[in-house]
Scaffold this motif. Structure first.
Motif, PDB file in Angstrom:
ATOM      1  N   GLU A  72       0.950  -1.131   0.043  1.00 43.29           N
ATOM      2  CA  GLU A  72      -0.020   0.039   0.199  1.00 43.29           C
ATOM      3  C   GLU A  72       0.820   1.223   0.029  1.00 43.29           C
ATOM      4  OE1 GLU A  72      -3.540  -2.113   2.569  1.00 43.29           O
ATOM      5  OE2 GLU A  72      -2.364  -0.722   3.441  1.00 43.29           O
ATOM      6  N   GLU A  73       1.926   1.048   0.551  1.00 44.78           N
ATOM      7  CA  GLU A  73       2.667   2.657   0.919  1.00 44.78           C
ATOM      8  C   GLU A  73       4.389   2.357   0.883  1.00 44.78           C
ATOM      9  OE1 GLU A  73       3.047   6.389   3.667  1.00 44.78           O
ATOM     10  OE2 GLU A  73       1.306   4.612   4.264  1.00 44.78           O
ATOM     11  N   TRP A  74       4.694   1.436   1.704  1.00 40.12           N
ATOM     12  CA  TRP A  74       6.222   1.398   2.132  1.00 40.12           C
ATOM     13  C   TRP A  74       7.174   1.187   1.022  1.00 40.12           C
ATOM     14  CZ3 TRP A  74       5.126  -2.310   6.986  1.00 40.12           C
ATOM     15  CH2 TRP A  74       4.392  -1.499   7.983  1.00 40.12           C
ATOM     16  N   LEU A  75       6.568   0.204   0.066  1.00 42.09           N
ATOM     17  CA  LEU A  75       7.773   0.091  -0.886  1.00 42.09           C
ATOM     18  C   LEU A  75       8.148   1.142  -1.813  1.00 42.09           C
ATOM     19  CD1 LEU A  75       6.735  -3.698  -2.009  1.00 42.09           C
ATOM     20  CD2 LEU A  75       8.932  -2.869  -0.738  1.00 42.09           C
ATOM     21  N   ARG A  76       7.210   2.087  -1.855  1.00 45.38           N
ATOM     22  CA  ARG A  76       7.256   3.348  -2.605  1.00 45.38           C
ATOM     23  C   ARG A  76       8.340   4.387  -1.877  1.00 45.38           C
ATOM     24  NH1 ARG A  76       2.333   1.439  -3.907  1.00 45.38           N
ATOM     25  NH2 ARG A  76       1.277   3.096  -2.342  1.00 45.38           N
ATOM     26  N   LEU A  77       8.198   4.358  -0.560  1.00 45.25           N
ATOM     27  CA  LEU A  77       8.644   5.487   0.314  1.00 45.25           C
ATOM     28  C   LEU A  77      10.222   5.851  -0.074  1.00 45.25           C
ATOM     29  CD1 LEU A  77       7.528   5.146   3.915  1.00 45.25           C
ATOM     30  CD2 LEU A  77       7.198   7.110   2.317  1.00 45.25           C
ATOM     31  N   PRO A  78      11.153   4.810  -0.343  1.00 46.54           N
ATOM     32  CA  PRO A  78      12.524   5.306  -0.705  1.00 46.54           C
ATOM     33  C   PRO A  78      12.523   6.468  -1.748  1.00 46.54           C
ATOM     34  CG  PRO A  78      12.392   2.898  -0.231  1.00 46.54           C
ATOM     35  CD  PRO A  78      10.920   3.200  -0.336  1.00 46.54           C
ATOM     36  N   GLU A  79      11.910   6.061  -2.803  1.00 44.39           N
ATOM     37  CA  GLU A  79      11.753   7.077  -3.884  1.00 44.39           C
ATOM     38  C   GLU A  79      11.096   8.307  -3.572  1.00 44.39           C
ATOM     39  OE1 GLU A  79      11.859   4.314  -7.842  1.00 44.39           O
ATOM     40  OE2 GLU A  79      10.869   3.248  -5.995  1.00 44.39           O
ATOM     41  N   ALA A  80      10.084   7.985  -2.953  1.00 43.18           N
ATOM     42  CA  ALA A  80       9.090   9.234  -2.559  1.00 43.18           C
ATOM     43  C   ALA A  80       9.612  10.301  -1.790  1.00 43.18           C
ATOM     44  CB  ALA A  80       7.785   8.862  -2.020  1.00 43.18           C
ATOM     45  N   VAL A  81      10.294   9.909  -0.650  1.00 40.98           N
ATOM     46  CA  VAL A  81      11.130  10.459   0.141  1.00 40.98           C
ATOM     47  C   VAL A  81      12.320  11.123  -0.359  1.00 40.98           C
ATOM     48  CG1 VAL A  81      12.100  10.606   2.629  1.00 40.98           C
ATOM     49  CG2 VAL A  81      10.008   9.500   2.298  1.00 40.98           C
ATOM     50  N   GLY A  82      12.881  10.173  -1.317  1.00 43.40           N
ATOM     51  CA  GLY A  82      14.030  10.849  -1.971  1.00 43.40           C
ATOM     52  C   GLY A  82      13.740  11.947  -2.962  1.00 43.40           C
ATOM     53  N   ASP A  83      12.790  11.873  -3.538  1.00 42.24           N
ATOM     54  CA  ASP A  83      11.986  13.115  -4.376  1.00 42.24           C
ATOM     55  C   ASP A  83      11.989  14.217  -3.407  1.00 42.24           C
ATOM     56  OD1 ASP A  83      12.477  11.777  -6.855  1.00 42.24           O
ATOM     57  OD2 ASP A  83      10.266  11.062  -6.937  1.00 42.24           O
ATOM     58  N   GLN A  84      11.426  14.258  -2.352  1.00 41.74           N
ATOM     59  CA  GLN A  84      11.063  15.212  -1.528  1.00 41.74           C
ATOM     60  C   GLN A  84      12.473  15.889  -1.004  1.00 41.74           C
ATOM     61  OE1 GLN A  84       8.584  14.654   1.978  1.00 41.74           O
ATOM     62  NE2 GLN A  84       8.274  16.767   2.065  1.00 41.74           N
ATOM     63  N   ILE A  85      13.460  15.023  -0.708  1.00 41.23           N
ATOM     64  CA  ILE A  85      14.619  15.547  -0.396  1.00 41.23           C
ATOM     65  C   ILE A  85      15.478  16.642  -1.539  1.00 41.23           C
ATOM     66  CG2 ILE A  85      16.886  15.174   0.336  1.00 41.23           C
ATOM     67  CD1 ILE A  85      15.994  12.577   1.712  1.00 41.23           C
ATOM     68  N   GLY A  86      15.291  15.867  -2.668  1.00 40.09           N
ATOM     69  CA  GLY A  86      15.870  16.396  -3.918  1.00 40.09           C
ATOM     70  C   GLY A  86      15.316  17.815  -4.339  1.00 40.09           C
ATOM     71  N   ARG A  87      13.884  17.672  -4.044  1.00 41.99           N
ATOM     72  CA  ARG A  87      12.977  18.954  -4.327  1.00 41.99           C
ATOM     73  C   ARG A  87      13.138  20.036  -3.466  1.00 41.99           C
ATOM     74  NH1 ARG A  87       8.590  16.820  -4.017  1.00 41.99           N
ATOM     75  NH2 ARG A  87       7.684  17.304  -1.833  1.00 41.99           N
ATOM     76  N   VAL A  88      13.039  19.788  -2.192  1.00 42.54           N
ATOM     77  CA  VAL A  88      13.556  20.714  -0.956  1.00 42.54           C
ATOM     78  C   VAL A  88      14.817  21.278  -0.830  1.00 42.54           C
ATOM     79  CG1 VAL A  88      13.167  20.982   1.646  1.00 42.54           C
ATOM     80  CG2 VAL A  88      11.277  19.643   0.265  1.00 42.54           C
ATOM     81  N   ALA A  89      15.741  20.393  -0.839  1.00 45.39           N
ATOM     82  CA  ALA A  89      17.019  20.655  -0.499  1.00 45.39           C
ATOM     83  C   ALA A  89      18.158  20.523  -1.432  1.00 45.39           C
ATOM     84  CB  ALA A  89      17.310  19.925   0.987  1.00 45.39           C
ATOM     85  N   LEU A  90      17.934  19.786  -2.363  1.00 47.46           N
ATOM     86  CA  LEU A  90      19.205  19.584  -3.213  1.00 47.46           C
ATOM     87  C   LEU A  90      19.149  20.226  -4.825  1.00 47.46           C
ATOM     88  CD1 LEU A  90      19.767  15.599  -2.426  1.00 47.46           C
ATOM     89  CD2 LEU A  90      20.464  17.845  -1.312  1.00 47.46           C
TER      90      LEU A  90
END
Length: 412
Positions: A72-90
């Motif tokens: 439902e969610e967890w398998l997609r988290l590494p890329e979803a959170v990664g994208d947020q780090i990239g968008r917000v801070a990188l």
């Protein structure tokens, strides 16, 4: 400036700070037993919301959905959170960042991947004063593969420059490994120029952004960076042992050959195939089971950073470190304390290091009194000033107590 006047200045800066409201969002910000927490560059304070969200996660997601939550969610988290780090801070477009493993493991993966992309080249360039993990991993890889390590020499209060890096880069260079913000001095490297000179030599670059992410804005795509890694327990406030993240520029994803081929980085992990076939995109950098709890904690700080914006975070960081340098000069300069960080704010991250031979023995007493810097060899106290959770008055309180321990007279 008298101490009373400096106290008034600190309180005025806090009152006028447009990000001052953020401080109350963090656990322990008003704890009288901890008057000065100056180590957010090692372990950031938790947000109050994180305690609530972790409790909710245990009850509703882990306890309620159980194994179903993977699909439902967890398998997609590494890329979803990664994208947020990239968008917000990188400054990184979607599809180039992923959360996985520790900083050490991800450094190993991306350095090996970069070497595989530059066959026939025999040298790795790294700063001699870089963080131990970076150096140890480079030396281990070089030993295993019969490569030569070329060392960039840097001053005690500085870091790598285009000139010092350029003197070591040449036609045999495969990979350059550097920290953008130096862990001891807080020197900020010229990412764009150093990346360009590395590429001009035909090599690839790996940036360690552990002391950068969440405190100093960077623009990896615009700078042409190849690879980057960073932790998430400092200015991303993900908690002790929170997972690290990695960036791989889109142009390198197609042929990315990483050395730890785990099942969740394969194209069909639940197919249980007999041969490894890498997943498409940055997912192939994943090896084992994603660290879900750490990512849940990290998301709260990412949301706050996205709300306030990295430019405002940087503005506050510069103000805090400049204020700290002025206070150290005034209160401790006559005791022989030396600023071992760049005085130019453009070349300084969100911490400063101050040097004095008495500091190593002083640290346990400071900690006992709730004044928490950290110590870095040979005799430096590192004052980590997290822009959203550290106040000017808190900073001054810590510096004043260090001055008292040195026996500096006339502080009041």
């Amino acid at each position: 400036m008298s101490f009373d006047a400096r106290t008034d200045l600190a309180r005025s800066l806090d009152a006028e700070d447009p990000l001052g409201w953020c401080r109350e969002l963090f656990e322990g910000h008003d704890d009288p037993s901890l008057p000065a927490y100056l180590d957010g560059n090692s372990l950031g304070r938790p947000l109050k919301a994180t305690a609530e969200h972790l409790n909710e996660f245990v009850r509703a997601k882990w306890g309620g959905r159980l194994i179903r939550a993977w699909d439902e969610e967890w398998l997609r988290l590494p890329e979803a959170v990664g994208d947020q780090i990239g968008r917000v801070a990188l400054g990184a477009a979607t599809g180039q960042c992923v959360v996985a493993d520790s900083t050490s493991v991800l450094l190993y993966k991306v350095i090996r991947a970069a070497l595989n992309a530059r066959p026939g080249r025999s040298e790795i360039v790294i700063e001699r004063a870089n963080f131990p993990t970076d150096r140890f991993i480079v030396e281990g890889i070089a030993r295993d593969r019969g490569l030569t390590v070329r060392w960039v020499e840097t001053p005690h209060d500085g870091g790598p420059t285009p000139e010092t890096v350029g003197s070591q880069v040449g036609p045999a260079t495969a990979v350059v490994v550097l920290s953008h913000v130096a862990y001891r001095s807080a020197h900020v490297a010229d990412m764009e120029t150093i990346t360009k000179l590395t590429h001009d030599a035909g090599a690839l670059i790996v940036w360690d952004l552990s002391h950068t992410v969440g405190s100093v804005p960077v623009h990896l795509d615009a700078c042409g960076a190849d690879f980057a890694v960073g932790c998430s327990y400092k200015y991303l406030n993900g908690g002790p042992g929170a997972p690290a993240w990695a960036y791989v520029a889109e142009r390198h994803l197609q042929g990315l050959d990483q050395p730890i081929q785990g099942w969740l980085g394969s194209s069909a992990p639940f197919g249980m195939g007999t041969a490894y076939e890498p997943a498409v995109g940055v997912r192939r950098l994943v090896s084992g089971t994603p660290p879900i709890l750490g990512m849940v904690a990290m998301q709260d700080m990412l949301n706050l950073l996205e709300q306030v914006g990295m430019d405002e975070v940087r503005r506050k960081s510069v103000q805090l470190t400049s204020f700290a340098i002025d206070a150290v000069d005034e209160l401790m300069g006559r005791a022989g304390v030396v600023i071992a960080s760049p005085r130019d704010a453009d070349q300084r991250g969100s911490h400063i290091t101050i040097d004095h031979p008495a500091f190593e023995n002083m640290l346990p007493e400071l900690w006992e009194e709730g004044v928490i810097p950290d110590f870095r060899n040979p005799h430096g106290l590192r004052l980590g000033l997290s822009p959203l959770s550290t106040s000017f008055e808190e900073t001054l309180t810590g510096i004043r107590e260090i001055a008292r321990k040195l026996g500096v007279a006339t502080l009041d």
